[in-house]
Design a protein around this motif. Structure first.
Motif, mmCIF file in Angstrom:
data_model
loop_
_atom_site.group_PDB
_atom_site.id
_atom_site.type_symbol
_atom_site.label_atom_id
_atom_site.label_comp_id
_atom_site.label_asym_id
_atom_site.label_seq_id
_atom_site.Cartn_x
_atom_site.Cartn_y
_atom_site.Cartn_z
ATOM 1 N N SER A 33 50.868 40.725 44.295
ATOM 2 C CA SER A 33 51.400 40.117 45.510
ATOM 3 C C SER A 33 50.408 40.283 46.667
ATOM 4 C CB SER A 33 52.729 40.760 45.890
ATOM 5 O OG SER A 33 53.152 40.326 47.181
ATOM 6 N N PRO A 34 50.163 39.232 47.445
ATOM 7 C CA PRO A 34 49.201 39.348 48.546
ATOM 8 C C PRO A 34 49.721 40.152 49.730
ATOM 9 C CG PRO A 34 50.230 37.186 48.578
ATOM 10 C CD PRO A 34 50.721 37.873 47.326
ATOM 11 N N ILE A 35 51.009 40.471 49.743
ATOM 12 C CA ILE A 35 51.566 41.228 50.869
ATOM 13 C C ILE A 35 52.015 42.629 50.454
ATOM 14 C CG2 ILE A 35 52.278 39.156 52.103
ATOM 15 C CD1 ILE A 35 55.124 39.614 51.108
ATOM 16 N N ALA A 36 51.700 43.026 49.199
ATOM 17 C CA ALA A 36 52.073 44.360 48.725
ATOM 18 C C ALA A 36 51.178 45.403 49.393
ATOM 19 C CB ALA A 36 51.938 44.434 47.202
ATOM 20 N N ILE A 37 51.777 46.356 50.100
ATOM 21 C CA ILE A 37 51.034 47.378 50.853
ATOM 22 C C ILE A 37 50.926 48.651 50.032
ATOM 23 C CG2 ILE A 37 51.081 48.837 52.911
ATOM 24 C CD1 ILE A 37 52.445 46.571 54.387
ATOM 25 N N ASP A 38 49.724 49.209 50.013
ATOM 26 C CA ASP A 38 49.456 50.491 49.355
ATOM 27 C C ASP A 38 48.463 51.247 50.225
ATOM 28 O OD1 ASP A 38 49.060 52.642 47.726
ATOM 29 O OD2 ASP A 38 48.126 51.531 46.075
ATOM 30 N N LEU A 43 41.142 49.998 52.163
ATOM 31 C CA LEU A 43 39.695 49.806 52.361
ATOM 32 C C LEU A 43 38.862 50.317 51.182
ATOM 33 C CD1 LEU A 43 39.389 50.696 56.152
ATOM 34 C CD2 LEU A 43 39.546 48.436 55.110
ATOM 35 N N ARG A 44 39.358 50.101 49.983
ATOM 36 C CA ARG A 44 38.576 50.478 48.805
ATOM 37 C C ARG A 44 37.549 49.400 48.496
ATOM 38 N NH1 ARG A 44 42.789 53.227 44.453
ATOM 39 N NH2 ARG A 44 43.221 55.106 45.710
ATOM 40 N N PRO A 45 36.378 49.795 47.988
ATOM 41 C CA PRO A 45 35.344 48.808 47.665
ATOM 42 C C PRO A 45 35.722 47.998 46.434
ATOM 43 C CG PRO A 45 34.667 50.992 46.952
ATOM 44 C CD PRO A 45 35.949 51.176 47.722
ATOM 45 N N PRO A 46 35.019 46.913 46.177
ATOM 46 C CA PRO A 46 35.302 46.102 44.980
ATOM 47 C C PRO A 46 35.240 46.930 43.707
ATOM 48 C CG PRO A 46 33.831 44.928 46.460
ATOM 49 C CD PRO A 46 33.970 46.313 47.024
ATOM 50 N N SER A 47 36.185 46.653 42.812
ATOM 51 C CA SER A 47 36.278 47.365 41.544
ATOM 52 C C SER A 47 36.943 46.454 40.531
ATOM 53 C CB SER A 47 37.081 48.660 41.718
ATOM 54 O OG SER A 47 38.401 48.358 42.108
ATOM 55 N N LEU A 48 37.121 46.944 39.321
ATOM 56 C CA LEU A 48 37.794 46.147 38.301
ATOM 57 C C LEU A 48 39.241 45.874 38.693
ATOM 58 C CD1 LEU A 48 36.444 47.736 34.978
ATOM 59 C CD2 LEU A 48 35.848 45.525 35.995
ATOM 60 N N ALA A 49 39.884 46.867 39.291
ATOM 61 C CA ALA A 49 41.274 46.688 39.711
ATOM 62 C C ALA A 49 41.384 45.749 40.900
ATOM 63 C CB ALA A 49 41.898 48.041 40.052
ATOM 64 N N PRO A 51 38.742 43.199 42.509
ATOM 65 C CA PRO A 51 37.387 42.617 42.491
ATOM 66 C C PRO A 51 36.800 42.369 43.872
ATOM 67 C CG PRO A 51 38.799 41.538 40.886
ATOM 68 C CD PRO A 51 39.684 42.415 41.699
ATOM 69 N N PHE A 52 37.621 42.088 44.875
ATOM 70 C CA PHE A 52 37.138 41.882 46.247
ATOM 71 C C PHE A 52 37.482 43.056 47.152
ATOM 72 C CE2 PHE A 52 37.053 36.918 46.192
ATOM 73 C CZ PHE A 52 36.078 36.972 45.206
ATOM 74 N N GLY A 53 37.930 44.170 46.581
ATOM 75 C CA GLY A 53 38.309 45.327 47.365
ATOM 76 C C GLY A 53 39.702 45.184 47.955
ATOM 77 N N THR A 54 40.024 46.091 48.889
ATOM 78 C CA THR A 54 41.320 46.066 49.570
ATOM 79 C C THR A 54 41.111 46.101 51.080
ATOM 80 O OG1 THR A 54 41.502 48.482 49.504
ATOM 81 C CG2 THR A 54 42.461 47.258 47.668
ATOM 82 N N PHE A 56 42.838 47.034 55.159
ATOM 83 C CA PHE A 56 43.291 48.252 55.819
ATOM 84 C C PHE A 56 44.664 48.700 55.323
ATOM 85 C CE2 PHE A 56 45.558 50.346 59.348
ATOM 86 C CZ PHE A 56 44.714 51.441 59.542
ATOM 87 N N PHE A 57 45.499 47.773 54.877
ATOM 88 C CA PHE A 57 46.831 48.112 54.395
ATOM 89 C C PHE A 57 46.875 48.281 52.878
ATOM 90 C CE2 PHE A 57 47.566 45.846 58.380
ATOM 91 C CZ PHE A 57 48.374 46.753 59.051
ATOM 92 N N GLY A 58 45.722 48.290 52.247
ATOM 93 C CA GLY A 58 45.675 48.456 50.801
ATOM 94 C C GLY A 58 46.041 47.218 50.022
ATOM 95 N N ARG A 59 46.103 46.062 50.697
ATOM 96 C CA ARG A 59 46.432 44.807 50.016
ATOM 97 C C ARG A 59 45.200 44.258 49.308
ATOM 98 N NH1 ARG A 59 49.157 42.157 55.304
ATOM 99 N NH2 ARG A 59 46.999 42.550 55.961
ATOM 100 N N ASP A 60 45.416 43.680 48.153
ATOM 101 C CA ASP A 60 44.312 43.149 47.353
ATOM 102 C C ASP A 60 43.706 41.932 48.051
ATOM 103 O OD1 ASP A 60 42.929 43.204 44.612
ATOM 104 O OD2 ASP A 60 43.584 41.128 44.770
ATOM 105 N N VAL A 61 42.407 42.006 48.360
ATOM 106 C CA VAL A 61 41.742 40.937 49.107
ATOM 107 C C VAL A 61 41.658 39.664 48.271
ATOM 108 C CG1 VAL A 61 39.580 40.235 50.213
ATOM 109 C CG2 VAL A 61 40.450 42.555 50.530
ATOM 110 N N LEU A 62 41.383 39.804 46.974
ATOM 111 C CA LEU A 62 41.309 38.624 46.112
ATOM 112 C C LEU A 62 42.636 37.876 46.102
ATOM 113 C CD1 LEU A 62 39.915 36.829 44.028
ATOM 114 C CD2 LEU A 62 40.591 38.473 42.261
#
Length: 272
Positions: A33-38, A43-49, A51-54, A56-62
């Motif tokens: 979900s694009p609005i799921a907050i974690d 602000l995590r960098p791109p990863s397999l989980a 791909p475009f990082g997260t 400030f609210f931990g939402r998936d950028v992709l």
């Protein structure tokens, strides 16, 4: 296909747009979900989980880019459809009617054209209130005068041709003449303008979102997401760069196709 084979830039633009359309159409099915907050994943960098990082609210950028692309592309195409319909109708009537109706109608168009389209869209969106629907209406009003001017020019040049005069002599109504003769023979430049206007509409819609006059949080939208993540650009650039690059790629794709259509409908350029 013949058009794409003889226009490599148009083919490149079509490939870019095809990739964007497939991504925003199919991609959201495979994302969270694009609005799921974690907040623990902020602000995590791109990863397999992610791909475009997260953000400030931990939402998936992709996920936000793909879902936001659906809104941005739908609005861009819808805005151009509204501007095309209203502006072309207004311009054709003014050009074919001539006389004082043409004079009055074109002064209204000139008044709108005296403002830069983005400034006019900002003013209208601010007056109507911040929302995606109001942003769509504001951009449509800002783009419609361009279609009106072009449609009027086409109507003026076509309405004096022999086959139009023959239709008038045969007793055809003005509406029938415009539908059957003026519009079909003047549609080429209008289609070129429409293809270029889609890129402009997307850019202006994103600009309104960037200023807070378009989509409202937490809804994903490219311009709004760039603005929301701009303050973290130095430390974590991916939340702002991803939607910004999506805007860039989409606008370039539409502009490449528009430029190629302009050459295609120009007999002098096509014969070279």
């Amino acid at each position: 296909m013949h058009f794409l084979r003889h226009n490599p830039l148009a083919a490149l633009g079509a490939l870019i747009l095809l990739a964007v359309l497939l991504a925003v159409t199919i991609g959201p099915v495979f994302t969270v979900s694009p609005i799921a907050i974690d907040m623990q994943a902020a602000l995590r960098p791109p990863s397999l989980a992610h791909p475009f990082g997260t953000d400030f609210f931990g939402r998936d950028v992709l996920a936000r880019v793909l879902h936001g692309g659906q809104a941005t592309l739908t609005i861009g195409i819808g805005v151009v459809a509204l501007a095309f319909l209203a502006g072309t109708t207004f311009g054709l009537i003014a050009g074919f009617a001539g006389g004082w109706p043409d004079l009055v109608m074109m002064r209204v168009v000139d008044a709108l054209l005296s403002f830069p389209s983005l400034v006019l869209a900002i003013a209208l969106a601010a007056a109507l209130g911040p929302s995606l629907t109001n942003a769509m209406l504001a951009v449509a009003v800002a783009l419609a005068p361009q279609f009106a001017r072009l449609a009027r020019a086409q109507a003026l040049s076509i309405s004096v041709l022999p086959y139009v005069e023959a239709a008038v002599a045969a007793g055809s109504t003005p509406g029938a003449i415009i539908r059957r003769h003026v519009l079909p023979n003047g549609i080429g430049p209008l289609l070129v303008q429409a293809s270029l206007a889609v890129g402009s509409a997307i850019l202006q819609t994103a600009g309104l979102g960037f200023l807070g006059l378009g989509a409202q949080p937490p809804a994903p939208e490219w311009g709004a997401d760039v603005a929301a993540n701009l303050q973290y650009l130095r430390e974590t650039p991916w939340p702002a760069l991803a939607p910004g690059l999506a805007i860039l790629a989409t606008v370039i794709g539409f502009n490449l196709i528009g430029d190629a259509l302009g050459d295609w409908f120009d007999p002098r350029r096509r014969s070279e």
